[in-house]
Design an enzyme around this catalytic site. Structure first.
Site, PDB file in Angstrom:
ATOM      1  N   GLU A   1      -3.061   6.037   5.422  1.00  0.00           N
ATOM      2  CA  GLU A   1      -3.598   5.524   4.156  1.00  0.00           C
ATOM      3  C   GLU A   1      -2.582   5.755   3.045  1.00  0.00           C
ATOM      4  O   GLU A   1      -2.092   6.869   2.873  1.00  0.00           O
ATOM      5  CB  GLU A   1      -4.927   6.225   3.849  1.00  0.00           C
ATOM      6  CG  GLU A   1      -5.464   6.007   2.452  1.00  0.00           C
ATOM      7  CD  GLU A   1      -5.660   4.533   2.077  1.00  0.00           C
ATOM      8  OE1 GLU A   1      -6.273   3.794   2.858  1.00  0.00           O
ATOM      9  OE2 GLU A   1      -5.180   4.132   0.998  1.00  0.00           O
TER      10      GLU A   1
ATOM     11  N   ARG B   1     -19.743   2.485  -3.249  1.00  0.00           N
ATOM     12  CA  ARG B   1     -18.640   2.513  -2.277  1.00  0.00           C
ATOM     13  C   ARG B   1     -18.221   3.936  -1.956  1.00  0.00           C
ATOM     14  O   ARG B   1     -17.891   4.258  -0.822  1.00  0.00           O
ATOM     15  CB  ARG B   1     -17.435   1.759  -2.832  1.00  0.00           C
ATOM     16  CG  ARG B   1     -17.555   0.288  -2.686  1.00  0.00           C
ATOM     17  CD  ARG B   1     -16.498  -0.426  -3.497  1.00  0.00           C
ATOM     18  NE  ARG B   1     -16.786  -1.830  -3.471  1.00  0.00           N
ATOM     19  CZ  ARG B   1     -16.225  -2.701  -2.639  1.00  0.00           C
ATOM     20  NH1 ARG B   1     -15.305  -2.321  -1.809  1.00  0.00           N
ATOM     21  NH2 ARG B   1     -16.570  -3.964  -2.654  1.00  0.00           N
TER      22      ARG B   1
ATOM     23  N   TYR C   1     -27.278  -4.513  -8.970  1.00  0.00           N
ATOM     24  CA  TYR C   1     -28.161  -3.846  -8.004  1.00  0.00           C
ATOM     25  C   TYR C   1     -28.018  -2.335  -8.136  1.00  0.00           C
ATOM     26  O   TYR C   1     -27.015  -1.828  -8.641  1.00  0.00           O
ATOM     27  CB  TYR C   1     -27.861  -4.297  -6.565  1.00  0.00           C
ATOM     28  CG  TYR C   1     -26.411  -4.273  -6.157  1.00  0.00           C
ATOM     29  CD1 TYR C   1     -25.814  -3.098  -5.709  1.00  0.00           C
ATOM     30  CD2 TYR C   1     -25.638  -5.421  -6.221  1.00  0.00           C
ATOM     31  CE1 TYR C   1     -24.484  -3.077  -5.325  1.00  0.00           C
ATOM     32  CE2 TYR C   1     -24.304  -5.408  -5.832  1.00  0.00           C
ATOM     33  CZ  TYR C   1     -23.734  -4.241  -5.387  1.00  0.00           C
ATOM     34  OH  TYR C   1     -22.419  -4.212  -5.004  1.00  0.00           O
TER      35      TYR C   1
ATOM     36  N   ASP D   1     -10.101  -7.421   5.533  1.00  0.00           N
ATOM     37  CA  ASP D   1      -9.419  -8.274   4.554  1.00  0.00           C
ATOM     38  C   ASP D   1      -7.986  -8.603   4.964  1.00  0.00           C
ATOM     39  O   ASP D   1      -7.436  -9.621   4.541  1.00  0.00           O
ATOM     40  CB  ASP D   1      -9.386  -7.585   3.181  1.00  0.00           C
ATOM     41  CG  ASP D   1     -10.657  -7.824   2.377  1.00  0.00           C
ATOM     42  OD1 ASP D   1     -11.607  -8.414   2.923  1.00  0.00           O
ATOM     43  OD2 ASP D   1     -10.694  -7.419   1.193  1.00  0.00           O
TER      44      ASP D   1
HETATM   45  C1  FAD Z   1     -16.016  -7.755  -6.909  1.00  0.00           C
HETATM   46  C2  FAD Z   1     -16.166  -7.565  -5.430  1.00  0.00           C
HETATM   47  C3  FAD Z   1     -17.425  -7.366  -4.888  1.00  0.00           C
HETATM   48  C4  FAD Z   1     -17.587  -7.245  -3.509  1.00  0.00           C
HETATM   49  N1  FAD Z   1     -18.841  -7.063  -3.000  1.00  0.00           N
HETATM   50  C5  FAD Z   1     -19.011  -6.982  -1.660  1.00  0.00           C
HETATM   51  C6  FAD Z   1     -20.316  -6.789  -1.114  1.00  0.00           C
HETATM   52  O1  FAD Z   1     -21.304  -6.667  -1.835  1.00  0.00           O
HETATM   53  N2  FAD Z   1     -20.447  -6.730   0.244  1.00  0.00           N
HETATM   54  C7  FAD Z   1     -19.366  -6.835   1.090  1.00  0.00           C
HETATM   55  O2  FAD Z   1     -19.538  -6.765   2.309  1.00  0.00           O
HETATM   56  N3  FAD Z   1     -18.113  -7.004   0.582  1.00  0.00           N
HETATM   57  C8  FAD Z   1     -17.914  -7.075  -0.755  1.00  0.00           C
HETATM   58  N4  FAD Z   1     -16.655  -7.227  -1.269  1.00  0.00           N
HETATM   59  C9  FAD Z   1     -15.514  -7.322  -0.340  1.00  0.00           C
HETATM   60  C10 FAD Z   1     -15.085  -5.961   0.158  1.00  0.00           C
HETATM   61  O3  FAD Z   1     -14.822  -5.092  -0.922  1.00  0.00           O
HETATM   62  C11 FAD Z   1     -13.823  -6.076   1.001  1.00  0.00           C
HETATM   63  O4  FAD Z   1     -13.920  -7.187   1.841  1.00  0.00           O
HETATM   64  C12 FAD Z   1     -13.649  -4.822   1.836  1.00  0.00           C
HETATM   65  O5  FAD Z   1     -13.342  -3.737   0.990  1.00  0.00           O
HETATM   66  C13 FAD Z   1     -12.556  -5.026   2.871  1.00  0.00           C
HETATM   67  O6  FAD Z   1     -12.355  -3.825   3.553  1.00  0.00           O
HETATM   68  P1  FAD Z   1     -10.934  -3.523   4.207  1.00  0.00           P
HETATM   69  O7  FAD Z   1     -11.047  -2.166   4.799  1.00  0.00           O
HETATM   70  O8  FAD Z   1     -10.530  -4.652   5.070  1.00  0.00           O
HETATM   71  O9  FAD Z   1      -9.924  -3.526   2.993  1.00  0.00           O
HETATM   72  P2  FAD Z   1      -9.872  -2.488   1.773  1.00  0.00           P
HETATM   73  O10 FAD Z   1     -11.222  -2.037   1.400  1.00  0.00           O
HETATM   74  O11 FAD Z   1      -9.026  -3.135   0.739  1.00  0.00           O
HETATM   75  O12 FAD Z   1      -9.094  -1.241   2.370  1.00  0.00           O
HETATM   76  C14 FAD Z   1      -7.725  -1.311   2.668  1.00  0.00           C
HETATM   77  C15 FAD Z   1      -7.198   0.116   2.662  1.00  0.00           C
HETATM   78  O13 FAD Z   1      -5.842   0.089   3.075  1.00  0.00           O
HETATM   79  C16 FAD Z   1      -5.053   0.845   2.172  1.00  0.00           C
HETATM   80  N5  FAD Z   1      -3.729   0.245   2.207  1.00  0.00           N
HETATM   81  C17 FAD Z   1      -3.326  -0.919   1.641  1.00  0.00           C
HETATM   82  N6  FAD Z   1      -2.044  -1.175   1.944  1.00  0.00           N
HETATM   83  C18 FAD Z   1      -1.628  -0.149   2.729  1.00  0.00           C
HETATM   84  C19 FAD Z   1      -0.403   0.147   3.370  1.00  0.00           C
HETATM   85  N7  FAD Z   1       0.650  -0.676   3.276  1.00  0.00           N
HETATM   86  N8  FAD Z   1      -0.318   1.280   4.092  1.00  0.00           N
HETATM   87  C20 FAD Z   1      -1.388   2.124   4.207  1.00  0.00           C
HETATM   88  N9  FAD Z   1      -2.576   1.886   3.611  1.00  0.00           N
HETATM   89  C21 FAD Z   1      -2.699   0.757   2.897  1.00  0.00           C
HETATM   90  C22 FAD Z   1      -5.756   0.719   0.845  1.00  0.00           C
HETATM   91  O14 FAD Z   1      -5.427   1.774  -0.025  1.00  0.00           O
HETATM   92  C23 FAD Z   1      -7.217   0.762   1.287  1.00  0.00           C
HETATM   93  O15 FAD Z   1      -7.693   2.069   1.401  1.00  0.00           O
HETATM   94  C24 FAD Z   1     -16.464  -7.323  -2.650  1.00  0.00           C
HETATM   95  C25 FAD Z   1     -15.194  -7.499  -3.193  1.00  0.00           C
HETATM   96  C26 FAD Z   1     -15.041  -7.610  -4.573  1.00  0.00           C
HETATM   97  C27 FAD Z   1     -13.672  -7.816  -5.121  1.00  0.00           C
END
Ligand code: FAD
Length: 413
Positions: free
Chosen positions: A39, A113, A225, A302
């Site tokens: 991370e 979160r 919410y 994502d």
């Molecule tokens: C306004 C808003 C509201 C939302 N509401 C919802 C909702 O109600 N319900 C829902 O399901 N989704 C919601 N989402 C979407 C959701 O937040 C994301 O889709 C989700 O966080 C994706 O999870 P992830 O683990 O793929 O990515 P992230 O949560 O972005 O986690 C990625 C992690 O990788 C780390 N990282 C990044 N680059 C590197 C690197 N090069 N090396 C090491 N670590 C790294 C980051 O620090 C982070 O900890 C919302 C998004 C937004 C913007």
């Protein structure tokens, strides 16, 4: 320097300890794969904003054993009330609560979160098979003989190659691992999401933390919410903007927001006025990568499919990915199939669904922000469909079942 991330039967290095990375580590743990999480942040915390966990996500989290902890911290809203921002008329009311449990076998929850993150981390730390390397940035991934390699660097730029049976790129919308697999850069979609968390004691009297609110306007919308067991309200206001800010959480001037909502119903304006410490997030998604995996390296969350938040599904899809990945790897191990083949099957299984969600989320953005006269047709259609009719359109989404191997017992309670 090159070193093996873990000794043992199955090992994975997961780049990114967000929702997707943590869910992947939990799901892989259940099939006997030991994970190292890399991370880039030094503190494994999350911002104060909230997240909606629809039944397709909560079902997986319950199967991973997080049900009791989730039910202690989350709010299970009674309903979503959809209203017009101009005039405040109710357009629809979707029953959640027991209706969701009965229809989909899992609850619709909303949670801070930071609470979700803590629950997942606690569950991981309860097992010794998970290692967390914080303050390390992943820069590239590839294959190295019969293993996968992740290149990481610490804060002083010192580089190191980690090796394991698998590398999972769960490093979010700006994923470096997606780049390694030939995926394109994120695209700004022209919206700013403004977010604030308001203590329940500071809310206008008409706002209920047990109900989710969705207000639709001409060029803006508002969602709110309850979080923190009902002690606070998460508020997200979305407005168009040409400014493609690069990353999460920029400080914001509330006067800009109040101006964008100047013609909104007084109740919506009162709520916005109660918000302090607004943060802005510029909304991006990205074209699907040409491939989800390359040999023993795969994408998740994502990193694979950033989606606009207008279906509240980005985190849910990341959690689904984790369940599907573990199920297919587990089945492949039993069948004696190569992990690389299991990763290909995982990408094939996830691609169509995640693209559909991505497209529908974009479509919702257009619908939510319709201006008159199109908004009249939208409002008429919503009233006509009614809450049950609107909900029925989401059966394909909320009814998703994890593949058998990690489904477990999702009986929520
Ligand atoms: C306004 C808003 C509201 C939302 N509401 C919802 C909702 O109600 N319900 C829902 O399901 N989704 C919601 N989402 C979407 C959701 O937040 C994301 O889709 C989700 O966080 C994706 O999870 P992830 O683990 O793929 O990515 P992230 O949560 O972005 O986690 C990625 C992690 O990788 C780390 N990282 C990044 N680059 C590197 C690197 N090069 N090396 C090491 N670590 C790294 C980051 O620090 C982070 O900890 C919302 C998004 C937004 C913007």
């Amino acid at each position: 320097m090159t070193r093996s991330a873990h000794q043992g039967a199955g090992s994975a290095i997961i780049a990114g300890a967000g929702i997707g990375g943590l869910a992947a580590a939990l799901a892989l743990r259940d099939i006997g794969v030991a994970s190292t999480l890399v991370e880039k942040r030094t503190a494994l915390n999350e911002t104060g904003a909230g997240i909606q966990l629809s039944p397709n996500a909560s079902r997986v989290l319950f199967a991973l054993g997080l049900g009791p902890a989730l039910m202690r911290q989350a709010v299970e809203p009674e309903a979503v009330r959809i209203r017009a921002l101009r005039g405040g008329a109710e357009l629809s009311r979707l029953e959640l609560g027991e209706t969701m449990r009965q229809r989909y076998g899992a609850p619709y929850l909303v949670i801070a979160r930071s609470d979700l993150h803590t629950i997942m981390l606690d569950a991981l730390r309860a097992r010794t098979s998970v290692r967390i390397l914080a303050g390390r940035t992943a820069s590239a991934a590839g294959n190295h003989g019969e293993q996968a390699r992740l290149t990481i660097a610490n804060a002083s730029g010192q580089q190191e190659d980690l090796l394991a049976d698998l590398v999972i790129g769960a490093d979010g919308v700006w994923s470096r691992i997606r780049e390694s697999l030939g995926g394109g850069a994120p695209r700004y979609r022209g919206y700013h999401a403004w977010r604030a968390v308001i203590p329940a004691s500071e809310l206008p009297p008409h706002v209920r933390v047990t109900e989710t609110g969705l207000w639709l306007g001409g060029g803006q919308h508002l969602v709110h919410y309850g979080v923190a067991g009902g002690r606070a309200l998460n508020v997200v206001a979305v407005i168009p903007s040409r400014e493609a800010l690069p990353d999460w959480s920029h400080e914001a001037d509330p006067a800009v927001l109040m101006n964008a909502f100047s013609r909104a119903d007084m109740r919506a304006r009162d709520l916005l006025a109660a918000g302090r410490d607004w943060r802005i997030h510029a909304l991006h998604d990205a074209p699907p990568p040409p491939r989800w995996s390359d040999g023993r390296v795969a994408l998740l969350g994502d990193a694979a499919h950033p989606v606009l938040p207008f279906l509240a599904q980005g985190g849910a899809l990341a959690i689904e990915d984790a369940a599907a990945l573990a199920a297919l790897l587990g089945e492949a191990a039993v069948a004696g199939m190569a992990p690389a083949r299991a990763l290909e099957m995982y990408g094939a299984a996830r691609r169509a669904r995640t693209m559909k969600v991505q497209q529908q989320a974009r479509g919702n953005g257009r619908i939510y922000h319709m201006r008159a006269p199109l908004s009249f047709a939208r409002n008429f259609a919503m009233r006509r469909l009614g809450g049950a009719g609107v909900l029925a359109r989401y059966d394909w989404l909320y009814g998703w079942q994890a593949p058998q191997a990690v489904r477990g017992d999702a009986a929520a309670g």
